[in-house]
Design a protein around this motif. Structure first.
Motif, mmCIF file in Angstrom:
data_model
loop_
_atom_site.group_PDB
_atom_site.id
_atom_site.type_symbol
_atom_site.label_atom_id
_atom_site.label_comp_id
_atom_site.label_asym_id
_atom_site.label_seq_id
_atom_site.Cartn_x
_atom_site.Cartn_y
_atom_site.Cartn_z
ATOM 1 N N GLY A 1 -5.984 96.484 -62.339
ATOM 2 C CA GLY A 1 -6.242 96.246 -60.922
ATOM 3 C C GLY A 1 -7.511 95.449 -60.691
ATOM 4 O O GLY A 1 -7.574 94.602 -59.796
ATOM 5 N N GLU A 2 -8.550 95.713 -61.495
ATOM 6 C CA GLU A 2 -9.788 94.947 -61.394
ATOM 7 C C GLU A 2 -9.537 93.474 -61.675
ATOM 8 O O GLU A 2 -10.069 92.602 -60.988
ATOM 9 C CB GLU A 2 -10.821 95.510 -62.384
ATOM 10 C CG GLU A 2 -11.436 96.837 -61.971
ATOM 11 C CD GLU A 2 -12.439 96.672 -60.851
ATOM 12 O OE1 GLU A 2 -13.222 95.702 -60.893
ATOM 13 O OE2 GLU A 2 -12.419 97.499 -59.922
ATOM 14 N N PHE B 1 -3.802 101.117 -60.883
ATOM 15 C CA PHE B 1 -3.737 99.695 -60.549
ATOM 16 C C PHE B 1 -3.868 99.485 -59.043
ATOM 17 O O PHE B 1 -4.635 98.634 -58.579
ATOM 18 C CB PHE B 1 -2.416 99.138 -61.058
ATOM 19 C CG PHE B 1 -2.126 97.731 -60.605
ATOM 20 C CD1 PHE B 1 -2.771 96.663 -61.184
ATOM 21 C CD2 PHE B 1 -1.205 97.494 -59.595
ATOM 22 C CE1 PHE B 1 -2.506 95.364 -60.770
ATOM 23 C CE2 PHE B 1 -0.934 96.207 -59.172
ATOM 24 C CZ PHE B 1 -1.578 95.143 -59.762
ATOM 25 N N VAL B 2 -3.132 100.272 -58.261
ATOM 26 C CA VAL B 2 -3.166 100.137 -56.798
ATOM 27 C C VAL B 2 -4.543 100.510 -56.268
ATOM 28 O O VAL B 2 -5.108 99.818 -55.410
ATOM 29 C CB VAL B 2 -2.077 101.025 -56.159
ATOM 30 C CG1 VAL B 2 -2.248 101.082 -54.655
ATOM 31 C CG2 VAL B 2 -0.700 100.500 -56.515
ATOM 32 N N SER C 1 -7.474 100.475 -57.691
ATOM 33 C CA SER C 1 -8.497 99.487 -58.027
ATOM 34 C C SER C 1 -8.220 98.139 -57.375
ATOM 35 O O SER C 1 -9.129 97.480 -56.875
ATOM 36 C CB SER C 1 -8.567 99.315 -59.548
ATOM 37 O OG SER C 1 -9.458 98.299 -59.912
ATOM 38 N N GLY C 2 -6.956 97.730 -57.358
ATOM 39 C CA GLY C 2 -6.625 96.416 -56.838
ATOM 40 C C GLY C 2 -6.727 96.305 -55.329
ATOM 41 O O GLY C 2 -7.160 95.286 -54.807
ATOM 42 N N TRP D 1 0.339 102.802 -62.575
ATOM 43 C CA TRP D 1 0.526 102.149 -61.272
ATOM 44 C C TRP D 1 -0.481 102.663 -60.254
ATOM 45 O O TRP D 1 -1.049 101.896 -59.485
ATOM 46 C CB TRP D 1 1.960 102.382 -60.807
ATOM 47 C CG TRP D 1 2.228 102.114 -59.368
ATOM 48 C CD1 TRP D 1 2.483 103.037 -58.395
ATOM 49 C CD2 TRP D 1 2.269 100.838 -58.714
ATOM 50 N NE1 TRP D 1 2.686 102.429 -57.183
ATOM 51 C CE2 TRP D 1 2.557 101.073 -57.357
ATOM 52 C CE3 TRP D 1 2.088 99.521 -59.155
ATOM 53 C CZ2 TRP D 1 2.673 100.039 -56.430
ATOM 54 C CZ3 TRP D 1 2.200 98.495 -58.231
ATOM 55 C CH2 TRP D 1 2.491 98.755 -56.891
ATOM 56 N N HIS E 1 -7.410 91.921 -58.703
ATOM 57 C CA HIS E 1 -7.843 92.249 -57.335
ATOM 58 C C HIS E 1 -7.836 91.019 -56.428
ATOM 59 O O HIS E 1 -7.310 91.057 -55.303
ATOM 60 C CB HIS E 1 -9.244 92.862 -57.379
ATOM 61 C CG HIS E 1 -9.820 93.121 -56.022
ATOM 62 N ND1 HIS E 1 -9.352 94.103 -55.189
ATOM 63 C CD2 HIS E 1 -10.829 92.505 -55.342
ATOM 64 C CE1 HIS E 1 -10.032 94.100 -54.065
ATOM 65 N NE2 HIS E 1 -10.936 93.133 -54.134
ATOM 66 N N HIS F 1 -6.483 100.952 -63.723
ATOM 67 C CA HIS F 1 -7.731 100.543 -63.078
ATOM 68 C C HIS F 1 -8.207 99.201 -63.619
ATOM 69 O O HIS F 1 -8.609 98.313 -62.847
ATOM 70 C CB HIS F 1 -8.797 101.624 -63.315
ATOM 71 C CG HIS F 1 -10.173 101.223 -62.898
ATOM 72 N ND1 HIS F 1 -10.587 101.248 -61.586
ATOM 73 C CD2 HIS F 1 -11.233 100.769 -63.624
ATOM 74 C CE1 HIS F 1 -11.851 100.845 -61.525
ATOM 75 N NE2 HIS F 1 -12.256 100.547 -62.741
#
Length: 260
Positions: free
Chosen positions: A224-225, A21-22, A24-25, A18, A228, A221
């Protein structure tokens, strides 16, 4: 972090997915949107902050390098040279933040873990309320800029979650095309100072756990990319409101647990 139960390791791994993800996003929030959940698993910030710090440094370098490669290709197509970092404002901000940053680190290393957890929960609740109300922190005067930078530096020193305050100032003074890379360079410098302080103070950096938590963060990551554009699109306000509500609930429960 060597005597935890299996379910705790699984939860920690998922939370670092998580976190990646956060980060990168959204471009920020890997710490502020993850640390409250981690503290519900193990109520000691000094266990997780070294790991989060290393991840932040690694992904700051990775994302900045990716952006610079993209900008270089664009510049080559237009036969021009483009810098992606506002070094002038970065130097000014660091000059304001460095002393509060060191004071915050000192507080982290000297205050009881339960007290620091309570402070972190209170700060996150403040951020979460701004997400729910869709009224993020904004800076519109030089005096307020300096106040936000001082507070952001101190909070960054205590817990690495000063990003919303700091980003509010930088968004006003740094152009959009330079903002993300400038912030990532700032995160790298601030975290580097903190990691050096940890080494001097003899804090356990949890190095063995980087071997499995860094891949977890990297999975986040990559996710998230891919997502995004969706997260920063029209539905991002709904996303932040839901996330803010969850953070208020989790942080309130954590705060109650530390005070009992």
């Amino acid at each position: 972090m060597t005597d935890l139960q299996l379910y705790q390791y699984i939860l920690i791994g998922l939370l670092f997915v998580w976190s990646g993800f956060v980060r990168s996003g959204l471009g920020f929030g890997g710490a502020v949107l993850t640390l409250p959940f981690l503290l519900l698993v193990v109520d000691n910030p000094l266990i997780f902050l070294p790991i989060i710090g290393v991840h932040l440094m690694f992904f700051s370098c990775l994302i900045t390098w990716q952006n610079r490669q993209r900008v270089k290709r664009t510049a080559a197509d237009h036969q021009s040279s483009i810098s992606t970092i506002d070094w002038k404002y970065l130097r000014f901000a660091l000059s304001v933040m460095i002393v509060p940053k060191l004071i915050g680190i000192l507080g982290l290393l000297t205050l009881p873990a339960s007290l620091m957890s309570s402070i972190i929960y209170c700060i996150v609740i403040g951020y979460a309320i701004s997400y729910v109300l869709n009224r993020p922190f904004k800076s519109n005067s030089r005096s307020l800029d300096i106040v936000f930078l001082i507070l952001g530096g101190y909070v960054s020193g205590t817990s690495l979650i000063g990003a919303p305050l700091i980003a509010a100032v930088f968004a006003t003074h740094v152009s959009r095309e330079k903002l993300r890379d400038t912030l990532f360079v700032l995160w790298f410098i601030l975290v580097l100072i903190k990691m050096v302080s940890f080494l001097i103070a003899g804090v356990d950096l949890q190095l063995i756990h980087h071997l499995w938590l860094l891949p977890c963060a990297f999975i986040g990551h990559l996710l998230g990319e891919r997502l995004h554009k969706k997260l920063v699109g029209a539905e991002s306000k709904v996303f932040f409101r839901v996330l803010g509500s969850v953070l208020i609930l989790v942080s309130t429960l954590g705060l109650i647990r530390t005070l009992i």
